[in-house]
Design a protein around this motif. Structure first.
Motif, PDB file in Angstrom:
ATOM      1  N   THR A   1       1.055  -1.201   0.063  1.00  0.00           N
ATOM      2  CA  THR A   1       0.009  -0.079  -0.040  1.00  0.00           C
ATOM      3  C   THR A   1       0.974   1.274   0.129  1.00  0.00           C
ATOM      4  OG1 THR A   1      -1.878  -0.914   1.275  1.00  0.00           O
ATOM      5  CG2 THR A   1      -1.927   1.127   1.193  1.00  0.00           C
ATOM      6  N   ALA A   2       1.906   1.369   0.978  1.00  0.00           N
ATOM      7  CA  ALA A   2       2.908   2.338   0.934  1.00  0.00           C
ATOM      8  C   ALA A   2       3.546   2.660  -0.663  1.00  0.00           C
ATOM      9  CB  ALA A   2       3.849   2.240   1.783  1.00  0.00           C
ATOM     10  N   LEU A   3       3.996   1.793  -1.087  1.00  0.00           N
ATOM     11  CA  LEU A   3       4.599   1.797  -2.524  1.00  0.00           C
ATOM     12  C   LEU A   3       3.581   2.123  -3.548  1.00  0.00           C
ATOM     13  CD1 LEU A   3       6.848   1.378  -4.116  1.00  0.00           C
ATOM     14  CD2 LEU A   3       6.271  -1.150  -4.552  1.00  0.00           C
ATOM     15  N   GLY A   4       2.309   1.583  -3.469  1.00  0.00           N
ATOM     16  CA  GLY A   4       1.319   2.138  -4.357  1.00  0.00           C
ATOM     17  C   GLY A   4       1.101   3.505  -4.326  1.00  0.00           C
ATOM     18  N   ALA A   5       1.058   4.005  -2.894  1.00  0.00           N
ATOM     19  CA  ALA A   5       0.681   5.456  -2.725  1.00  0.00           C
ATOM     20  C   ALA A   5       1.956   6.285  -3.212  1.00  0.00           C
ATOM     21  CB  ALA A   5       0.654   5.616  -1.224  1.00  0.00           C
ATOM     22  N   ALA A   6       3.093   5.698  -2.904  1.00  0.00           N
ATOM     23  CA  ALA A   6       4.286   6.652  -3.510  1.00  0.00           C
ATOM     24  C   ALA A   6       4.237   6.788  -4.770  1.00  0.00           C
ATOM     25  CB  ALA A   6       5.784   6.082  -2.738  1.00  0.00           C
ATOM     26  N   LEU A   7       4.142   5.667  -5.530  1.00  0.00           N
ATOM     27  CA  LEU A   7       4.131   5.844  -6.938  1.00  0.00           C
ATOM     28  C   LEU A   7       2.874   6.844  -7.571  1.00  0.00           C
ATOM     29  CD1 LEU A   7       4.233   1.768  -8.012  1.00  0.00           C
ATOM     30  CD2 LEU A   7       6.127   3.567  -8.029  1.00  0.00           C
ATOM     31  N   VAL A   8       1.747   6.651  -6.832  1.00  0.00           N
ATOM     32  CA  VAL A   8       0.720   7.766  -7.312  1.00  0.00           C
ATOM     33  C   VAL A   8       1.323   9.302  -7.200  1.00  0.00           C
ATOM     34  CG1 VAL A   8      -1.446   8.617  -6.881  1.00  0.00           C
ATOM     35  CG2 VAL A   8      -1.191   6.115  -6.902  1.00  0.00           C
TER      36      VAL A   8
ATOM     37  N   ARG B   1       0.908  -8.921 -14.607  1.00  0.00           N
ATOM     38  CA  ARG B   1       1.821  -7.806 -14.412  1.00  0.00           C
ATOM     39  C   ARG B   1       2.540  -7.449 -15.847  1.00  0.00           C
ATOM     40  NH1 ARG B   1       6.774  -6.983  -9.944  1.00  0.00           N
ATOM     41  NH2 ARG B   1       7.175  -4.618 -10.566  1.00  0.00           N
ATOM     42  N   ALA B   2       2.026  -6.376 -16.486  1.00  0.00           N
ATOM     43  CA  ALA B   2       2.521  -6.072 -17.869  1.00  0.00           C
ATOM     44  C   ALA B   2       2.597  -4.463 -17.956  1.00  0.00           C
ATOM     45  CB  ALA B   2       1.656  -6.621 -19.112  1.00  0.00           C
ATOM     46  N   PRO B   3       3.115  -3.778 -17.115  1.00  0.00           N
ATOM     47  CA  PRO B   3       3.136  -2.213 -17.133  1.00  0.00           C
ATOM     48  C   PRO B   3       3.837  -1.991 -18.575  1.00  0.00           C
ATOM     49  CG  PRO B   3       4.854  -2.898 -15.885  1.00  0.00           C
ATOM     50  CD  PRO B   3       4.028  -4.130 -16.125  1.00  0.00           C
ATOM     51  N   LEU B   4       4.716  -2.212 -19.287  1.00  0.00           N
ATOM     52  CA  LEU B   4       5.064  -1.782 -20.378  1.00  0.00           C
ATOM     53  C   LEU B   4       4.241  -1.868 -21.455  1.00  0.00           C
ATOM     54  CD1 LEU B   4       9.097  -2.751 -20.416  1.00  0.00           C
ATOM     55  CD2 LEU B   4       7.926  -0.359 -20.079  1.00  0.00           C
ATOM     56  N   ALA B   5       3.330  -3.010 -21.366  1.00  0.00           N
ATOM     57  CA  ALA B   5       2.146  -3.245 -22.342  1.00  0.00           C
ATOM     58  C   ALA B   5       1.279  -2.150 -22.139  1.00  0.00           C
ATOM     59  CB  ALA B   5       1.852  -4.797 -22.436  1.00  0.00           C
TER      60      ALA B   5
ATOM     61  N   ALA C   1       0.154   2.201 -13.948  1.00  0.00           N
ATOM     62  CA  ALA C   1      -0.029   1.011 -14.086  1.00  0.00           C
ATOM     63  C   ALA C   1       0.374   0.067 -12.984  1.00  0.00           C
ATOM     64  CB  ALA C   1       0.651   0.260 -15.408  1.00  0.00           C
ATOM     65  N   GLU C   2       1.567   0.310 -12.448  1.00  0.00           N
ATOM     66  CA  GLU C   2       1.862  -0.367 -11.190  1.00  0.00           C
ATOM     67  C   GLU C   2       1.221  -0.120  -9.831  1.00  0.00           C
ATOM     68  OE1 GLU C   2       5.399  -2.708 -11.035  1.00  0.00           O
ATOM     69  OE2 GLU C   2       3.722  -2.986 -12.387  1.00  0.00           O
ATOM     70  N   ALA C   3       0.840   1.269  -9.758  1.00  0.00           N
ATOM     71  CA  ALA C   3       0.371   1.793  -8.652  1.00  0.00           C
ATOM     72  C   ALA C   3      -1.141   1.091  -8.707  1.00  0.00           C
ATOM     73  CB  ALA C   3      -0.102   3.083  -8.629  1.00  0.00           C
TER      74      ALA C   3
ATOM     75  N   VAL D   1      -9.035   3.898  -4.111  1.00  0.00           N
ATOM     76  CA  VAL D   1      -8.112   4.552  -3.183  1.00  0.00           C
ATOM     77  C   VAL D   1      -6.942   5.287  -4.150  1.00  0.00           C
ATOM     78  CG1 VAL D   1      -6.215   4.142  -1.671  1.00  0.00           C
ATOM     79  CG2 VAL D   1      -8.190   2.905  -1.461  1.00  0.00           C
ATOM     80  N   ALA D   2      -6.582   4.664  -5.090  1.00  0.00           N
ATOM     81  CA  ALA D   2      -5.342   5.294  -5.933  1.00  0.00           C
ATOM     82  C   ALA D   2      -6.013   6.598  -6.687  1.00  0.00           C
ATOM     83  CB  ALA D   2      -5.161   4.455  -7.333  1.00  0.00           C
TER      84      ALA D   2
END
Length: 297
Positions: free
Chosen positions: A9-16, A179-183, A230-232, A240-241
């Motif tokens: 969750t913390a990483l997702g928030a930081a990415l956002v 998991r395919a963020p580049l795609a 995409a990762e977040a 939430v995001a």
């Protein structure tokens, strides 16, 4: 509480948070460039650069699915909605002040909350609805005068908010399956480039090196933002995001002060505090709702 859940969750928030800064930069460049060039020219050039960045990323990574995607229907929907949202936001920024457009951007969390249940089976809890309401209240502080009247730009902004939210929900559908963020970056931009290329011969204008530099900066910011979101969206529920994405208002206050001599009013600061507070409330509420993991003895 699981340390893995906390870090996710913390990483997702930081990415956002980083995503909002990149999007604010891209939006500022859009506003700057929209007066001199048509949308197809900006989108064909920037999409080609973003696709090149994605291809370079697959070669650098050398692992994972790369540009292959299993969720083809969701990707088709995301690509189509990205095309619509890109054009609509371009037109909205061309016709309206930043504040008016951001009012519609602020509606995205409510749209996401309304659609998360039927689309993603992620219905928000009551506390999350309260946080969403607080965030929308903050957006009203940002523009105490409201919209002065319906214009074409407002219709474009509403279409941008609806299609942009739909694109994010489609990204969440894909991220939950693979998991395919580049795609997720490559294919929507491929669709945008092909669509806009049809109109490009009719609107092309010679572009000097300075403006080409701005387009390159726009492409780099947008590539980074779309990769991060995409990762977040893999780590955080959409409801939430998307409120956290309202932190973009803070970046715009800073950009407006530094580059456009816009001094924020008291109402603007109050609005920013409410928007940021609602975003962090949702992250905290999401943490409390996560199931606790009892360590094995």
């Amino acid at each position: 509480m699981s340390r893995l859940a906390l870090s996710g969750t913390a990483l997702g928030a930081a990415l956002v948070v980083v995503f909002t800064g990149m999007m604010a930069a891209a939006d500022g460049i859009t506003k700057f460039i929209a007066g001199g060039y048509a949308a197809p020219q900006l989108f064909v050039l920037s999409s080609a650069l973003i696709m090149a960045f994605a291809l370079a990323g697959t070669r650098t990574n050398g692992q994972g699915p790369g540009l292959r995607i299993r969720s083809k229907k969701a990707m088709l929907a995301r690509s189509a909605l990205t095309v619509v949202a890109s054009v609509a936001f371009f037109q909205a920024f061309r016709l309206l002040p930043f504040a008016d457009v951001f009012l519609f951007i602020g509606l995205i969390p409510l749209i996401a909350a309304a659609l998360s249940g039927p689309v993603l089976n992620e219905s928000p809890r009551p506390a999350a609805w309260a946080a969403l309401g607080l965030g929308v209240g903050g957006i009203l502080f940002l523009m105490p005068g409201g919209l002065s009247g319906a214009q074409a730009g407002h219709a474009w902004a509403l279409l941008a908010a609806l299609s942009g939210c739909g694109s994010m929900l489609a990204a969440r559908v894909i991220a939950k399956a693979e998991r395919a963020p580049l795609a997720q970056v490559f294919w929507p931009n491929a669709a945008l480039m092909v669509t806009m290329a049809v109109a490009l011969p009719f609107v092309w204008k010679p572009m000097n090196l300075t403006d080409m530099g701005w387009v390159t900066a726009y492409a780099a910011a947008l590539f980074g933002a779309r990769y991060l979101v995409a990762e977040a969206l893999r780590l955080l529920p959409a409801y939430v995001a998307t409120p956290l994405m309202n932190l973009q208002f803070v970046w715009m206050v800073v950009i407006g002060f530094l580059f456009f001599n816009e001094i924020p009013t008291i109402g603007t600061w109050l609005g920013v505090l409410l928007v940021v507070g609602s975003g962090f409330w949702l992250v905290f509420e999401e943490q409390l709702a996560r199931p606790k993991v009892i360590p094995a003895e």
